[in-house]
Design an enzyme around this catalytic site. Structure first.
Site, PDB file in Angstrom:
ATOM      1  CB  ALA A  36     114.204  66.808  47.483  1.00 32.96           C
ATOM      2  NE  ARG A  78     109.179  64.240  58.385  1.00 33.44           N
ATOM      3  CZ  ARG A  78     108.312  64.945  57.635  1.00 33.44           C
ATOM      4  NH1 ARG A  78     108.300  64.792  56.338  1.00 33.44           N
ATOM      5  NH2 ARG A  78     107.483  65.787  58.202  1.00 33.44           N
ATOM      6  CE1 TYR A  84     100.243  63.630  50.839  1.00 37.88           C
ATOM      7  CE2 TYR A  84     102.074  63.890  52.358  1.00 37.88           C
ATOM      8  CZ  TYR A  84     101.428  63.172  51.368  1.00 37.88           C
ATOM      9  OH  TYR A  84     101.988  61.996  50.918  1.00 37.88           O
ATOM     10  CD  GLN A 113     116.659  72.175  53.407  1.00 41.90           C
ATOM     11  OE1 GLN A 113     117.622  72.793  53.794  1.00 41.90           O
ATOM     12  NE2 GLN A 113     116.001  72.512  52.306  1.00 41.90           N
TER      13      GLN A 113
HETATM   14  P1  NAD Z   1     101.882  59.816  42.798  1.00 39.36           P
HETATM   15  O1  NAD Z   1     101.370  61.217  42.800  1.00 39.36           O
HETATM   16  O2  NAD Z   1     102.886  59.451  41.758  1.00 39.36           O
HETATM   17  O3  NAD Z   1     100.677  58.789  42.717  1.00 39.36           O
HETATM   18  C1  NAD Z   1      99.397  59.064  43.224  1.00 39.36           C
HETATM   19  C2  NAD Z   1      98.408  58.728  42.141  1.00 39.36           C
HETATM   20  O4  NAD Z   1      97.080  58.990  42.649  1.00 39.36           O
HETATM   21  C3  NAD Z   1      98.566  59.602  40.888  1.00 39.36           C
HETATM   22  O5  NAD Z   1      98.797  58.801  39.752  1.00 39.36           O
HETATM   23  C4  NAD Z   1      97.245  60.351  40.793  1.00 39.36           C
HETATM   24  O6  NAD Z   1      96.796  60.554  39.456  1.00 39.36           O
HETATM   25  C5  NAD Z   1      96.312  59.428  41.557  1.00 39.36           C
HETATM   26  N1  NAD Z   1      95.124  60.166  41.957  1.00 39.36           N
HETATM   27  C6  NAD Z   1      95.040  61.440  42.416  1.00 39.36           C
HETATM   28  N2  NAD Z   1      93.764  61.803  42.574  1.00 39.36           N
HETATM   29  C7  NAD Z   1      93.006  60.730  42.208  1.00 39.36           C
HETATM   30  C8  NAD Z   1      91.614  60.507  42.129  1.00 39.36           C
HETATM   31  N3  NAD Z   1      90.738  61.460  42.464  1.00 39.36           N
HETATM   32  N4  NAD Z   1      91.180  59.301  41.712  1.00 39.36           N
HETATM   33  C9  NAD Z   1      92.060  58.329  41.338  1.00 39.36           C
HETATM   34  N5  NAD Z   1      93.392  58.493  41.387  1.00 39.36           N
HETATM   35  C10 NAD Z   1      93.861  59.681  41.809  1.00 39.36           C
HETATM   36  O7  NAD Z   1     102.461  59.545  44.270  1.00 39.36           O
HETATM   37  P2  NAD Z   1     103.335  58.335  44.839  1.00 39.36           P
HETATM   38  O8  NAD Z   1     104.677  58.895  45.165  1.00 39.36           O
HETATM   39  O9  NAD Z   1     103.241  57.156  43.944  1.00 39.36           O
HETATM   40  O10 NAD Z   1     102.581  58.067  46.214  1.00 39.36           O
HETATM   41  C11 NAD Z   1     101.701  56.979  46.424  1.00 39.36           C
HETATM   42  C12 NAD Z   1     101.131  57.072  47.823  1.00 39.36           C
HETATM   43  O11 NAD Z   1     102.185  57.076  48.786  1.00 39.36           O
HETATM   44  C13 NAD Z   1     100.318  58.342  48.088  1.00 39.36           C
HETATM   45  O12 NAD Z   1      99.229  58.053  48.913  1.00 39.36           O
HETATM   46  C14 NAD Z   1     101.295  59.234  48.815  1.00 39.36           C
HETATM   47  O13 NAD Z   1     100.638  60.194  49.625  1.00 39.36           O
HETATM   48  C15 NAD Z   1     102.068  58.219  49.628  1.00 39.36           C
HETATM   49  N6  NAD Z   1     103.403  58.709  50.004  1.00 39.36           N
HETATM   50  C16 NAD Z   1     104.380  58.831  49.064  1.00 39.36           C
HETATM   51  C17 NAD Z   1     105.643  59.287  49.437  1.00 39.36           C
HETATM   52  C18 NAD Z   1     106.766  59.431  48.447  1.00 39.36           C
HETATM   53  O14 NAD Z   1     107.864  59.780  48.859  1.00 39.36           O
HETATM   54  N7  NAD Z   1     106.562  59.153  47.164  1.00 39.36           N
HETATM   55  C19 NAD Z   1     105.888  59.640  50.776  1.00 39.36           C
HETATM   56  C20 NAD Z   1     104.861  59.521  51.700  1.00 39.36           C
HETATM   57  C21 NAD Z   1     103.626  59.027  51.304  1.00 39.36           C
END
Ligand code: NAD
Length: 331
Positions: A193, A285, A149, A220
């Site tokens: 979490a 972190r 990731y 942690q």
């Molecule tokens: P989330 O999983 O709720 O939202 C991600 C969305 O992407 C989901 O609704 C999922 O259905 C959609 N998705 C997955 N595969 C897909 C595809 N092939 N085509 C179209 N849509 C697709 O996650 P989130 O918490 O809302 O995170 C949003 C962004 O922020 C992400 O890129 C995540 O990596 C990043 N991020 C989030 C956090 C956190 O703490 N929530 C921390 C670091 C980074």
């Protein structure tokens, strides 16, 4: 004029994306949401919502047509339990989503592109102590990100930087540190979490069994940022002209045990922590917000106590409706 600007939010069926659509609508933008699923917890406020799999190139071209700005949030992701297990799937899916979305946006003449990266890009060797030094943006190299990731996030950050240099695309890169709040996944294996602990405390309340499981010794450490602060931060970043990666999170570090205690206190529930085997990620972190303050003249301001109390209330209502709807509510 915001109302003349057309914006795409990818991942608009997910936690932050769903909130972001509502936020941008309030600011007066025309918004297209795209995801493989509709939002689970409430109607989208998007002007247009398309169900598209963004791993596919043709779908990315369709998604990015006729918009001025893209907020790229779509990702195959989840909490520690998920990202420490499905490495091949996560790397494959997210590389496809991000490579295709960025290139399609370029071909469609998108003016601004914001990519949502993660604190998981930071090297594991700098996060071996619970009492960790807060991570500055430049700490990312030499690279040793957390899990597949984190590797994908780092590679896509580099791609955005190169698209900026090579094609003059106006890109933004934000590194989130544990965003939480209502309307997020709270069960099923992808929850993070804060949501998982809110669910466990709610179960303790409804069943009367005070035992809640915590992965590892609970010592942690992490910082946690409320979703409303996250929205404010990414919007401000989009208005800035800063295109290097930047942290977006709280810089108050707590242990997972303390996180559980804050939630239990907000819920008014006595808990007994049972420490069990489970994936814990890095030992410690925290976010260094020096650059964030410098660039945006702002930093997250919602307190952990306030944000968790609100999140707990929402998750408790979900747990009650799904599992305890027929039982009387305790005073
Ligand atoms: P989330 O999983 O709720 O939202 C991600 C969305 O992407 C989901 O609704 C999922 O259905 C959609 N998705 C997955 N595969 C897909 C595809 N092939 N085509 C179209 N849509 C697709 O996650 P989130 O918490 O809302 O995170 C949003 C962004 O922020 C992400 O890129 C995540 O990596 C990043 N991020 C989030 C956090 C956190 O703490 N929530 C921390 C670091 C980074």
């Amino acid at each position: 004029m915001p109302s003349e600007q057309r914006v795409l939010v990818t991942g608009a069926g997910g936690f932050i994306g769903h909130h972001l659509v509502s936020y941008l609508k309030k600011k007066g933008y025309w918004v297209r949401g795209v995801d493989i699923k509709m939002p689970e917890f409430g109607e989208t406020e998007a002007d247009e919502f398309e169900l598209l799999d963004l791993r596919r190139w043709d779908n990315c071209l369709q998604a990015t047509r006729g918009v001025d700005q893209v907020y790229a949030l779509a990702a195959d992701m989840g909490g520690m339990g998920f990202i420490s297990k499905y490495h091949a799937q996560i790397l494959h899916n997210n590389i496809l989503i991000n490579t295709h979305t960025l290139e399609a946006a370029r071909l469609n003449g998108v003016k601004k592109y914001l990519y949502t990266s993660s604190a998981c890009v930071y090297p594991e060797y700098k996060q071996t102590d619970a009492d960790v030094k807060p991570l500055k943006e430049e700490d990312v190299f030499p690279a040793q990100p957390q899990d597949a990731y984190g590797w994908e996030k780092l590679v896509t950050e580099q791609m955005c930087l190169h698209y900026h240099d090579a094609y003059g695309m106006d890109t933004r890169i934000v590194r989130f540190h544990n965003i939480f709040g209502p309307l997020g996944t709270w069960e099923g294996g992808r929850e993070k979490a804060p949501a998982a602990l809110c669910r466990k405390v709610a179960f303790a309340r409804f069943t009367g069994d005070p035992v809640i499981e915590i992965w590892g010794d609970g010592e942690q450490t992490r910082s946690f940022c409320h979703v409303d602060d996250c929205l404010e931060g990414i919007y401000r970043l989009m208005q800035s002209d800063f295109h290097d990666p930047i942290n977006l999170g709280q810089d108050r570090m707590v242990t997972i045990n303390q996180l559980a205690d804050i939630i239990a206190e907000a819920a008014g529930v006595e808990i007994e922590k049972k420490h069990v085997e489970g994936p814990q990620g890095v030992r410690g972190r925290n976010s260094d917000n020096t650059l964030l303050r410098e660039v945006l003249g702002w930093e997250p301001e919602i307190s952990l106590e306030e944000g968790l109390a609100e999140t707990y209330r929402w998750i408790e209502a979900q747990v009650r409706e799904k599992y305890f709807a027929d039982e009387p509510v305790a005073a």
